[in-house]
Design an enzyme around this catalytic site. Structure first.
Site, PDB file in Angstrom:
ATOM      1  N   ALA A  66     -34.497  15.825 -26.683  1.00 17.92           N
ATOM      2  CA  ALA A  66     -33.793  15.315 -25.875  1.00 17.92           C
ATOM      3  C   ALA A  66     -34.308  14.639 -24.551  1.00 17.92           C
ATOM      4  O   ALA A  66     -33.886  13.448 -24.302  1.00 17.92           O
ATOM      5  CB  ALA A  66     -32.494  16.460 -25.368  1.00 17.92           C
ATOM      6  N   ASP A 253     -30.249  20.212 -26.723  1.00 12.30           N
ATOM      7  CA  ASP A 253     -29.680  18.683 -26.878  1.00 12.30           C
ATOM      8  C   ASP A 253     -28.598  18.394 -26.014  1.00 12.30           C
ATOM      9  O   ASP A 253     -28.463  16.956 -25.555  1.00 12.30           O
ATOM     10  CB  ASP A 253     -29.686  18.188 -28.342  1.00 12.30           C
ATOM     11  CG  ASP A 253     -31.211  18.268 -29.274  1.00 12.30           C
ATOM     12  OD1 ASP A 253     -31.620  17.350 -29.084  1.00 12.30           O
ATOM     13  OD2 ASP A 253     -31.416  19.224 -29.321  1.00 12.30           O
ATOM     14  N   ASN A 263     -27.969  22.725 -29.882  1.00 11.35           N
ATOM     15  CA  ASN A 263     -29.503  22.796 -30.323  1.00 11.35           C
ATOM     16  C   ASN A 263     -29.588  22.585 -31.792  1.00 11.35           C
ATOM     17  O   ASN A 263     -28.997  22.606 -32.523  1.00 11.35           O
ATOM     18  CB  ASN A 263     -30.017  23.701 -29.575  1.00 11.35           C
ATOM     19  CG  ASN A 263     -31.883  23.536 -29.590  1.00 11.35           C
ATOM     20  OD1 ASN A 263     -32.062  22.829 -29.024  1.00 11.35           O
ATOM     21  ND2 ASN A 263     -32.433  24.774 -30.061  1.00 11.35           N
TER      22      ASN A 263
END
Length: 380
Positions: A66, A253, A263
């Protein structure tokens, strides 16, 4: 387009990993990224000369994680501007390359906004391109600083939750320097514990189907001389049952307004195991990952990856012949369910560690207050 070239590096001493960098050779500006699909077998850099090449690098997971996606998105807009391509078209393509990771859209927006503000003020395309690049470089520096601060907050939290040191930490996917402008998110905290002599063992989830834990986290742990052990994802339960896990540290994320965490797929089962076994489950992520515009976990768009990632196995440097370029491990025509992420509800998260501090217990109100406090500090 993207070209590639290999680079060699001595591994006797840990050096900084350069996952992304801006370069200006005589033929024009380029964005150079470390191709993470080739690790750990070889270190190969991709040289992107336009936004479509960067989009492909992002979709293929050559560039991933990310925070790094946010940095890449910003540099991608700057690259389009510097080379005279359509900035709006580039920005739209980059922002849509991986929908779950909110940092990507944030990075694109920052560089695009800087570009248009400079263009409106000066009417000069070159100055606008310089403004976009400056925004990307600022985001890069800010992420490195955020990594440093998260490591400090995270280590302090570990000392509070697990006094006495000797931490045995389980992690999932890859959250180190390969996904950041600095030392990373969750792995950055682990590294801080290692350097402080507080880490006893890092348990590394293999992270099917793309093996980011086996290929990337183990690669980073080895570089830093950590005591680490690799395990298949479905072996985690036996570790918890044996009392071998003191804490779980993962990245994110996207974090929704209510504290739900998207995630890498496989994170949610770890949170359930951690709750059952009374083990702290900690998420480490910069505030750029918090998306207050997404109200809850159910509103997070989950990226669906190609089925061949599950039905085939790809190993770097090994000749392959499957439909997706890998070695088939399932009968031809097998359908595969392959979400890239899952969502962990806030009630299963012990704490969220950010560069501005720790949220615990995790509630929408606490998360909103942290973001508001950060904005006040920035504006002040």
């Amino acid at each position: 387009m993207a070209d590639q070239y290999a680079r060699s590096r001595e591994h006797s001493e840990p050096t900084e990993i350069s996952a992304i960098r801006w370069d200006e050779p005589p033929e024009g500006p380029v964005l150079v990224v470390l191709d993470q699909t080739r690790l750990p077998a070889e270190e190969v850099e991709l040289v992107c000369t336009d936004a479509p090449a960067l989009v492909e690098a992002i979709r293929s997971l050559a560039v991933r994680g990310a925070p790094l996606l946010g940095i890449a998105g910003a540099y991608g807009v700057a690259l389009a501007a510097a080379r005279g391509f359509d900035v709006e078209e580039a920005a739209a393509a980059l922002a849509a390359a991986r929908p779950t990771a909110v940092n990507l859209a944030v990075g694109v927006h920052r560089a695009r906004t800087a570009y248009h503000a400079a263009l409106a003020e000066t009417g000069d395309q070159d100055k606008a391109a310089e403004a976009a690049l400056a925004a990307a470089r600022t985001l890069h520096r800010q992420d490195a600083e955020a990594s440093r601060r998260m490591a400090g907050h995270g280590l302090a939290l570990l000392e509070e939750l697990l006094p006495g040191g000797g931490h045995r930490i389980l992690t999932h996917c890859n959250t180190g320097a390969l996904i950041s402008g600095g030392q990373g998110t969750a792995f950055g905290v682990v590294l801080a514990a290692h350097r402080a002599g507080r880490l006893r063992r890092l348990w590394v989830d293999e992270t099917r189907p793309m093996l980011q834990g086996a290929r990337l986290t183990a690669y980073e742990a080895a570089r830093h001389g950590m005591a680490y052990t690799l395990l298949t994802d479905d072996a985690a339960g036996s570790l918890f049952a044996a009392g071998e896990v003191d804490a779980v540290l993962v990245g994110a994320d996207r974090i929704a307004a209510d504290g739900s965490v998207a995630n890498k797929v496989g994170t949610y089962p770890l949170a359930v195991l951690a709750r059952y076994h009374h083990v702290p489950f900690v998420v480490v992520a910069p505030l750029t990952t918090v998306d207050l515009g997404t109200p809850d976990g159910a509103s997070i768009e989950i990226e669906q990856r190609p089925g061949h990632e599950v039905t085939e196995i790809t190993v770097p440097q090994v000749p392959v012949a499957g439909l997706g370029g890998g070695t088939p491990v399932a009968p031809l025509g097998t359908q595969a369910y392959n979400p890239a992420f899952d969502v962990t509800p806030p009630e299963l998260v012990t704490a969220i560690v950010t560069e501005e501090g720790v949220v615990s217990p995790v509630t929408g109100e606490a998360l909103d207050e942290l973001c508001a406090r950060s904005r006040r500090v920035t504006m002040g």
